[in-house]
Design a protein around this motif. Sequence first.
Motif, PDB file in Angstrom:
ATOM      1  N   TRP A  48       0.812  -1.233   0.000  1.00 28.34           N
ATOM      2  CA  TRP A  48       0.000   0.000   0.000  1.00 28.34           C
ATOM      3  C   TRP A  48       0.843   1.279   0.000  1.00 28.34           C
ATOM      4  CZ3 TRP A  48      -4.382  -1.548  -1.549  1.00 28.34           C
ATOM      5  CH2 TRP A  48      -5.010  -2.665  -1.029  1.00 28.34           C
ATOM      6  N   GLN A 235     -11.382  -2.798  -6.671  1.00 31.82           N
ATOM      7  CA  GLN A 235     -12.685  -2.462  -6.085  1.00 31.82           C
ATOM      8  C   GLN A 235     -12.648  -2.407  -4.566  1.00 31.82           C
ATOM      9  OE1 GLN A 235     -16.418  -4.106  -8.249  1.00 31.82           O
ATOM     10  NE2 GLN A 235     -14.834  -5.627  -8.597  1.00 31.82           N
ATOM     11  N   SER A 236     -11.907  -3.313  -3.976  1.00 33.35           N
ATOM     12  CA  SER A 236     -11.897  -3.423  -2.515  1.00 33.35           C
ATOM     13  C   SER A 236     -10.980  -2.418  -1.837  1.00 33.35           C
ATOM     14  CB  SER A 236     -11.490  -4.844  -2.101  1.00 33.35           C
ATOM     15  OG  SER A 236     -10.190  -5.148  -2.607  1.00 33.35           O
ATOM     16  N   SER A 237     -10.255  -1.622  -2.638  1.00 29.49           N
ATOM     17  CA  SER A 237      -9.288  -0.696  -2.032  1.00 29.49           C
ATOM     18  C   SER A 237      -9.441   0.725  -2.571  1.00 29.49           C
ATOM     19  CB  SER A 237      -7.860  -1.198  -2.295  1.00 29.49           C
ATOM     20  OG  SER A 237      -7.637  -1.372  -3.673  1.00 29.49           O
ATOM     21  N   LEU A 238     -10.651   1.095  -2.961  1.00 27.08           N
ATOM     22  CA  LEU A 238     -10.855   2.419  -3.549  1.00 27.08           C
ATOM     23  C   LEU A 238     -10.573   3.545  -2.557  1.00 27.08           C
ATOM     24  CD1 LEU A 238     -14.048   1.869  -5.760  1.00 27.08           C
ATOM     25  CD2 LEU A 238     -11.696   2.237  -6.519  1.00 27.08           C
ATOM     26  N   GLN A 239     -10.940   3.357  -1.312  1.00 26.95           N
ATOM     27  CA  GLN A 239     -10.715   4.407  -0.319  1.00 26.95           C
ATOM     28  C   GLN A 239      -9.255   4.458   0.126  1.00 26.95           C
ATOM     29  OE1 GLN A 239     -13.544   3.718   2.824  1.00 26.95           O
ATOM     30  NE2 GLN A 239     -15.166   4.836   1.759  1.00 26.95           N
ATOM     31  N   ARG A 240      -8.638   3.297   0.281  1.00 30.26           N
ATOM     32  CA  ARG A 240      -7.258   3.257   0.758  1.00 30.26           C
ATOM     33  C   ARG A 240      -6.268   3.624  -0.345  1.00 30.26           C
ATOM     34  NH1 ARG A 240      -4.921  -2.066   3.665  1.00 30.26           N
ATOM     35  NH2 ARG A 240      -6.210  -1.237   5.343  1.00 30.26           N
ATOM     36  N   PRO A 242      -6.902   4.791  -4.126  1.00 30.53           N
ATOM     37  CA  PRO A 242      -7.692   5.080  -5.338  1.00 30.53           C
ATOM     38  C   PRO A 242      -6.877   5.024  -6.621  1.00 30.53           C
ATOM     39  CG  PRO A 242      -7.298   7.079  -4.062  1.00 30.53           C
ATOM     40  CD  PRO A 242      -6.865   5.931  -3.199  1.00 30.53           C
TER      41      PRO A 242
END
Length: 274
Positions: A48, A235-240, A242
């Motif tokens: 990340w 899709q599962s990490s859009l907020q963390r 983008p």
Amino acid sequence: MIKAYWQSIKASKLYLFSFAFLVFLILLSLFAPLFPFSPTATHVNETWQAPSLSHWFGTDDLGRDYFIRVIYGGRVSLIVGFSAMLASTFIGSLVGIVSGYFGGWLDNLLMRLVEILSSIPWLVLVIVLSVFLRPGLTTIIIVIGCFSWMGISRLIRAETMAIKNRDFVRYSEFIGEKKSRIMIRHILPNILPILIVAATNAISNAIMTESALSFLGMGIQQPMSSWGSLLQNAQSSLQRAPYMAILPGIFVLLTIYSINNLSELFKSHLQREV
């Protein structure tokens, strides 16, 4: 015509950008193995990470360099686009020329086949084929290439029906040339410009279709990546993170835009020639 086409590209910043972007993308995909990163190498202590000098596009949940994954994803998407284009263009032009030239019962039979295949929803077709074929690169090329030629066949059929009534074709028939030779030597060269426009559109349609199917989880499978599968994984990490969705999305957008842009320019030049 090629010279005038190139002059039009150089005269417009948008066309020049489209051309330069596609050349850059193709070169980047060809030389991707030369980069000192692996698209599948994981680094659990570098997960990340935001875009930086060490990782231009950041890293994903497994610490994989996202830049190289996007590049390899583009490589797969381009392979699908060009391979599916070759398959659909070959089948569509063959069916279109044969149907338009011979006419009669053969034309009716082939056009009914085209209508039947056109009526089958893409999603149903992919699900059925996935039962018999393992999901992956080969399957997605087969699905897109072998079941997206119907529009090309209609276009080529119409052009063939117009050309077969011209004097040079009638003269070739009169002197006894073989029908296969007439189709290859006289009809095909005259429909080639139209075929090139259809082929370029087929590339962008194939890339879009592959991206959509991979986004739905029915296309390219892990560990291989494409732009569509990268969007699906993001899709599962859009907020963390983008950027994981934005970057491959931008590449898809610019690629489709550039191909369609140059295709429309070629089409406009073709209409002027006619």
